[in-house]
Design a protein around this motif. Structure first.
Motif, PDB file in Angstrom:
ATOM      1  N   CYS A 118       0.858  -1.188   0.000  1.00 41.77           N
ATOM      2  CA  CYS A 118       0.000   0.000   0.000  1.00 41.77           C
ATOM      3  C   CYS A 118       0.890   1.231   0.000  1.00 41.77           C
ATOM      4  CB  CYS A 118      -0.887   0.038   1.244  1.00 41.77           C
ATOM      5  SG  CYS A 118      -1.844  -1.447   1.464  1.00 41.77           S
ATOM      6  N   SER A 119       0.474   2.205  -0.748  1.00 45.32           N
ATOM      7  CA  SER A 119       1.293   3.401  -0.812  1.00 45.32           C
ATOM      8  C   SER A 119       0.406   4.614  -1.025  1.00 45.32           C
ATOM      9  CB  SER A 119       2.296   3.272  -1.948  1.00 45.32           C
ATOM     10  OG  SER A 119       3.154   4.373  -1.965  1.00 45.32           O
ATOM     11  N   GLY A 120       1.004   5.794  -0.906  1.00 43.06           N
ATOM     12  CA  GLY A 120       0.258   7.027  -1.146  1.00 43.06           C
ATOM     13  C   GLY A 120      -0.410   7.533   0.107  1.00 43.06           C
ATOM     14  N   ARG A 121       0.404   7.898   1.082  1.00 43.07           N
ATOM     15  CA  ARG A 121      -0.127   8.428   2.330  1.00 43.07           C
ATOM     16  C   ARG A 121       0.838   9.466   2.855  1.00 43.07           C
ATOM     17  NH1 ARG A 121      -0.762   8.136   7.874  1.00 43.07           N
ATOM     18  NH2 ARG A 121      -2.848   7.612   8.576  1.00 43.07           N
ATOM     19  N   VAL A 122       0.277  10.347   3.707  1.00 42.32           N
ATOM     20  CA  VAL A 122       1.171  11.334   4.309  1.00 42.32           C
ATOM     21  C   VAL A 122       2.194  10.611   5.162  1.00 42.32           C
ATOM     22  CG1 VAL A 122      -0.500  13.212   4.338  1.00 42.32           C
ATOM     23  CG2 VAL A 122      -0.430  11.616   6.219  1.00 42.32           C
ATOM     24  N   CYS A 123       3.371  11.153   5.158  1.00 46.63           N
ATOM     25  CA  CYS A 123       4.510  10.804   6.022  1.00 46.63           C
ATOM     26  C   CYS A 123       5.003   9.381   5.914  1.00 46.63           C
ATOM     27  CB  CYS A 123       4.241  11.142   7.482  1.00 46.63           C
ATOM     28  SG  CYS A 123       3.048  10.088   8.296  1.00 46.63           S
ATOM     29  N   CYS A 124       4.521   8.584   5.008  1.00 45.02           N
ATOM     30  CA  CYS A 124       5.188   7.300   4.848  1.00 45.02           C
ATOM     31  C   CYS A 124       5.309   6.971   3.363  1.00 45.02           C
ATOM     32  CB  CYS A 124       4.471   6.185   5.600  1.00 45.02           C
ATOM     33  SG  CYS A 124       2.914   5.691   4.893  1.00 45.02           S
ATOM     34  N   GLU A 125       6.363   6.294   3.052  1.00 45.55           N
ATOM     35  CA  GLU A 125       6.581   5.922   1.656  1.00 45.55           C
ATOM     36  C   GLU A 125       5.651   4.814   1.231  1.00 45.55           C
ATOM     37  OE1 GLU A 125      11.355   6.825   1.311  1.00 45.55           O
ATOM     38  OE2 GLU A 125      10.558   4.876   0.752  1.00 45.55           O
ATOM     39  N   GLY A 126       5.506   3.850   2.112  1.00 43.12           N
ATOM     40  CA  GLY A 126       4.639   2.738   1.756  1.00 43.12           C
ATOM     41  C   GLY A 126       4.558   1.742   2.882  1.00 43.12           C
ATOM     42  N   MET A 127       3.660   0.815   2.744  1.00 39.00           N
ATOM     43  CA  MET A 127       3.475  -0.202   3.774  1.00 39.00           C
ATOM     44  C   MET A 127       3.346  -1.553   3.105  1.00 39.00           C
ATOM     45  SD  MET A 127       0.623  -0.398   6.747  1.00 39.00           S
ATOM     46  CE  MET A 127      -0.820  -0.815   5.831  1.00 39.00           C
TER      47      MET A 127
ATOM     48  N   THR B 299      12.348   2.850   9.256  1.00 42.06           N
ATOM     49  CA  THR B 299      11.230   1.918   9.132  1.00 42.06           C
ATOM     50  C   THR B 299      10.558   1.706  10.463  1.00 42.06           C
ATOM     51  OG1 THR B 299      12.696   0.088   9.521  1.00 42.06           O
ATOM     52  CG2 THR B 299      12.280   0.645   7.251  1.00 42.06           C
ATOM     53  N   LEU B 300       9.500   1.079  10.399  1.00 43.66           N
ATOM     54  CA  LEU B 300       8.611   0.982  11.536  1.00 43.66           C
ATOM     55  C   LEU B 300       7.804  -0.285  11.368  1.00 43.66           C
ATOM     56  CD1 LEU B 300       7.622   2.917  13.786  1.00 43.66           C
ATOM     57  CD2 LEU B 300       5.948   3.684  12.197  1.00 43.66           C
ATOM     58  N   PHE B 301       7.833  -1.144  12.396  1.00 50.82           N
ATOM     59  CA  PHE B 301       7.065  -2.380  12.341  1.00 50.82           C
ATOM     60  C   PHE B 301       5.900  -2.219  13.286  1.00 50.82           C
ATOM     61  CE2 PHE B 301       9.261  -4.627   9.468  1.00 50.82           C
ATOM     62  CZ  PHE B 301       9.971  -5.764   9.813  1.00 50.82           C
ATOM     63  N   LEU B 302       4.791  -1.872  12.821  1.00 51.65           N
ATOM     64  CA  LEU B 302       3.636  -1.858  13.734  1.00 51.65           C
ATOM     65  C   LEU B 302       2.363  -1.536  12.978  1.00 51.65           C
ATOM     66  CD1 LEU B 302       2.882   1.347  13.992  1.00 51.65           C
ATOM     67  CD2 LEU B 302       4.547   1.353  15.757  1.00 51.65           C
ATOM     68  N   THR B 303       1.310  -1.296  13.679  1.00 51.07           N
ATOM     69  CA  THR B 303       0.033  -1.016  13.020  1.00 51.07           C
ATOM     70  C   THR B 303      -0.068   0.450  12.653  1.00 51.07           C
ATOM     71  OG1 THR B 303      -0.902  -0.748  15.186  1.00 51.07           O
ATOM     72  CG2 THR B 303      -1.144  -2.880  14.154  1.00 51.07           C
ATOM     73  N   TYR B 304      -1.031   0.749  11.747  1.00 49.19           N
ATOM     74  CA  TYR B 304      -1.044   2.062  11.102  1.00 49.19           C
ATOM     75  C   TYR B 304      -1.435   3.207  12.008  1.00 49.19           C
ATOM     76  CZ  TYR B 304      -4.698  -1.206   9.765  1.00 49.19           C
ATOM     77  OH  TYR B 304      -5.560  -2.240   9.733  1.00 49.19           O
ATOM     78  N   HIS B 305      -2.159   2.990  13.053  1.00 45.64           N
ATOM     79  CA  HIS B 305      -2.567   4.152  13.846  1.00 45.64           C
ATOM     80  C   HIS B 305      -1.436   4.682  14.706  1.00 45.64           C
ATOM     81  CE1 HIS B 305      -3.893   0.649  16.332  1.00 45.64           C
ATOM     82  NE2 HIS B 305      -3.139   1.277  17.189  1.00 45.64           N
ATOM     83  N   ILE B 306      -0.281   4.044  14.646  1.00 44.24           N
ATOM     84  CA  ILE B 306       0.864   4.560  15.372  1.00 44.24           C
ATOM     85  C   ILE B 306       1.724   5.447  14.463  1.00 44.24           C
ATOM     86  CG2 ILE B 306       2.967   3.823  16.544  1.00 44.24           C
ATOM     87  CD1 ILE B 306       1.493   1.495  17.626  1.00 44.24           C
TER      88      ILE B 306
ATOM     89  N   GLN C  52       2.687  -9.616   9.295  1.00 41.73           N
ATOM     90  CA  GLN C  52       3.834  -8.725   9.474  1.00 41.73           C
ATOM     91  C   GLN C  52       3.598  -7.465   8.671  1.00 41.73           C
ATOM     92  OE1 GLN C  52       7.534 -10.435   8.462  1.00 41.73           O
ATOM     93  NE2 GLN C  52       7.635 -11.725  10.275  1.00 41.73           N
ATOM     94  N   ILE C  53       3.704  -6.335   9.348  1.00 42.97           N
ATOM     95  CA  ILE C  53       3.458  -5.057   8.680  1.00 42.97           C
ATOM     96  C   ILE C  53       4.741  -4.246   8.738  1.00 42.97           C
ATOM     97  CG2 ILE C  53       2.062  -2.972   8.672  1.00 42.97           C
ATOM     98  CD1 ILE C  53      -0.080  -4.592  10.125  1.00 42.97           C
ATOM     99  N   LYS C  54       5.185  -3.834   7.581  1.00 42.66           N
ATOM    100  CA  LYS C  54       6.433  -3.086   7.523  1.00 42.66           C
ATOM    101  C   LYS C  54       6.136  -1.738   6.864  1.00 42.66           C
ATOM    102  CE  LYS C  54      11.009  -3.636   5.594  1.00 42.66           C
ATOM    103  NZ  LYS C  54      11.949  -4.598   5.034  1.00 42.66           N
TER     104      LYS C  54
END
Lengths: 106, 453
Positions: free
Chosen positions: B215-224, B364-371, B252-254
């Motif tokens: 998934c991509s196209g969001r503020v402050c992150c390149e992609g998930m 990078t960040l391994f966790l769920t999106y609301h963080i 696993q969410i990266k």
């Protein structure tokens, strides 16, 4: 996705395409099972053919099945088919040369 | 005169010897003399040759065999026995004279000297040979093969069932999360093959048990990148192995953040086992978080969770009340949450020395999106920043020292390569004019370099 969805956190202009992670960067993450099973299957089928051991040939068939079940979709199907055919031919040749049934080891 | 007297006994002896010793001689010498005995002996019935021509030689042979078998012979008996033998042979001779010589050659009486006559036992065991199993018309003898084929069929059945279950699980997961994803990301689902950046809207199947979603196209992150790592339900061996030790399906969410959106820190929270494992495996955690995992109880988390952190300030910053609330609520479902600005994956086992440059680090960040948004807001204060920068510089320095020699070598080879390429270019130039001009240019470059040094 329409472009006027700017109220939410989506940003169309920030889309980055997916790049499959290269396997050379982290070979330890890959599951080695299909490769091992492929190799084992070939070894067992050669043993079964050369030494005329029926149980070797049957184990080779099992190994090629396991390798197929664990394989990645990006892997070559030709390799799978070739190991499978080799194990089947090992079983068939063992029975053609010696049609007696397999005796259990006990 | 004396010689005559001597001769006579010797002559007598000589005459007697053939009679008493070799049966071998009988065949040749005694044909006429013994014919007189034919009338008196027991084998008189065999005298008449012409009537029982064929039967007699055969009957003579067993009769010959009978006297031959007598092993214990006295000297007294010898003569009579031999007489009998002679008689038998004589008869045989008479027979064979008129008969075919081959009949006699079949049986050589001397052949069975000293042999015991085989007693015809009435109790000869009848040996019944078993028919080899493959010639029997029964499937029962092939029970091992039937077992093997049954095993194969069971494996195939399990493969089909497992594959279907995994794909149903993946579809169910995706359907339940689709809305959330689409409200957060502009591009949901991409396999990298399309020319345009269009959402495929479905999972990318890598394996029978691994599904990817980008998934991509969001503020402050390149992609998930979301990876659904299911159990290997399609492999029967794995199913059996899992009965020994229980394993769970994993999601696993990266998330890859933009550079500017995250401050520099390394932090991880998760189950104790996972933390211990990650501290050993992950490059950044092992380098920056040197302390052992701390218990989560200090920050209001359940006992089962542990924290790995670079600095105490980071923990305070990340673990605010909302985070604690979320994590406590789902504590049994979380294995690990890992924040890092120096993420480079697990440690790569190098067999042939160190890598030549630092592995690519991404925030990078391994966790769920609301963080994700939470992290964006987190800002270290000045002290923290200094410490973090010092840590990074230290790590880089160490690394550079280790690879200094190798980098020099690599640079040297690169220079040589360049020179060689230049020379080759000059040599391959066909036009002599251009060649000369290139050479001059090269000379000039060399002079400039020397001057600069």
């Amino acid at each position: 996705m329409s472009a006027n969805n700017m109220t939410g956190p989506q940003r169309v202009n920030k889309i980055i395409r997916y790049k499959p992670p290269t396997t050379e960067a982290n070979p330890t993450l890959e599951d080695p099972t299909p490769d091992y099973m492929n190799l084992l299957g070939m070894i067992f089928s050669m043993c079964g053919l050369m030494l005329k051991l029926k149980w070797c040939a049957w184990i080779a068939v099992y190994c090629s099945f396991i390798s197929f079940a664990n394989s990645r979709s990006s892997e070559d199907t030709k390799q799978m088919m070739s190991s499978f055919m080799l194990s089947i031919s090992a079983v068939v040749m063992s029975y053609l040369q010696n049609p007696q049934p397999m005796s259990p080891p006990w | 005169m004396k010689s005559v007297y001597l001769l006579a006994p010797t002559l007598l002896l000589l005459l007697a010897l053939p009679a008493s010793s070799g049966r071998y001689n009988d065949d040749f010498d005694d044909g006429e003399d013994l014919s007189d005995f034919a009338d008196d002996n027991d084998f008189a019935e065999f005298e008449d040759v012409s009537e029982d021509a064929t039967a007699e030689p055969e009957m003579a042979t067993p009769s010959r065999a009978a006297p031959h078998v007598q092993t214990a012979e006295d000297d007294e008996d010898e003569a009579t026995v031999e007489l009998e033998e002679e008689d038998g042979q004589d008869d045989g001779f008479e027979d064979s004279d008129t008969q075919d010589q081959d009949m006699y050659s079949k049986y050589d009486p001397d052949e069975f000297d000293g042999m015991e006559k085989p007693s015809p036992s009435l109790k000869d065991p009848l040996i019944i040979h078993t028919v080899p199993a493959h010639l029997q018309n029964s499937w029962e003898s092939y029970y091992m093969e039937i077992l093997m084929v049954t095993g194969l069929l069971a494996y195939i059945m399990n493969y089909i069932i497992g594959k279907n279950k995994n794909s149903r699980l993946a579809a169910a997961w995706f359907n339940s999360h689709r809305e959330l994803l689409e409200s957060n990301f502009a591009l949901v689902g991409d396999d990298g093959t399309n020319k345009d950046a269009v959402s495929t809207g479905k999972l990318n199947q890598e394996n029978e048990h691994i599904y990817n979603l980008w998934c991509s196209g969001r503020v402050c992150c390149e992609g998930m990148l979301i990876q659904l790592k299911f159990l290997k339900r399609q492999d029967l061996l794995n199913v059996l192995a899992r009965m020994m030790r229980p394993v769970c399906d994993q999601v696993q969410i990266k998330v890859t953040l933009n550079d500017e959106d995250m401050d520099t820190f390394v932090f991880a929270v998760g189950t104790r086992k996972a933390m211990a494992r990650m501290q050993k495996e992950m490059q950044d955690l092992s380098e920056f978080c040197s302390d052992k995992p701390k218990s989560g109880a200090k920050y209001g988390l359940p006992e089962t969770l542990a924290i790995l952190t670079e600095m105490g300030e980071v923990t305070d910053g990340v673990m605010d009340s909302k985070m604690v609330h979320y994590i406590t609520g789902h504590a049994d479902k979380i294995e690990s949450i890992h924040f890092s600005d120096q993420f480079s994956g697990p440690k790569v086992m190098q067999e042939d020395g160190q890598p030549l440059k630092l592995p690519e680090t991404k925030k990078t960040l391994f966790l769920t999106y609301h963080i994700i948004d939470k992290v964006k807001k987190l800002r270290l204060n000045r002290e923290g920043k200094l410490k973090a920068d010092k840590n990074r510089a230290r790590v880089e320095e160490n690394f550079l020292k280790q690879t200094h020699a190798q980098r020099q070598e690599a640079a040297q080879t690169r220079r040589e390569e360049k020179k060689r390429a230049e020379k080759e270019r000059i040599m391959s130039e066909e036009d002599p004019e251009r060649q000369r001009r290139l050479e001059e240019a090269q000379m000039k470059m060399k002079q400039i370099k020397v001057k600069a040094m």
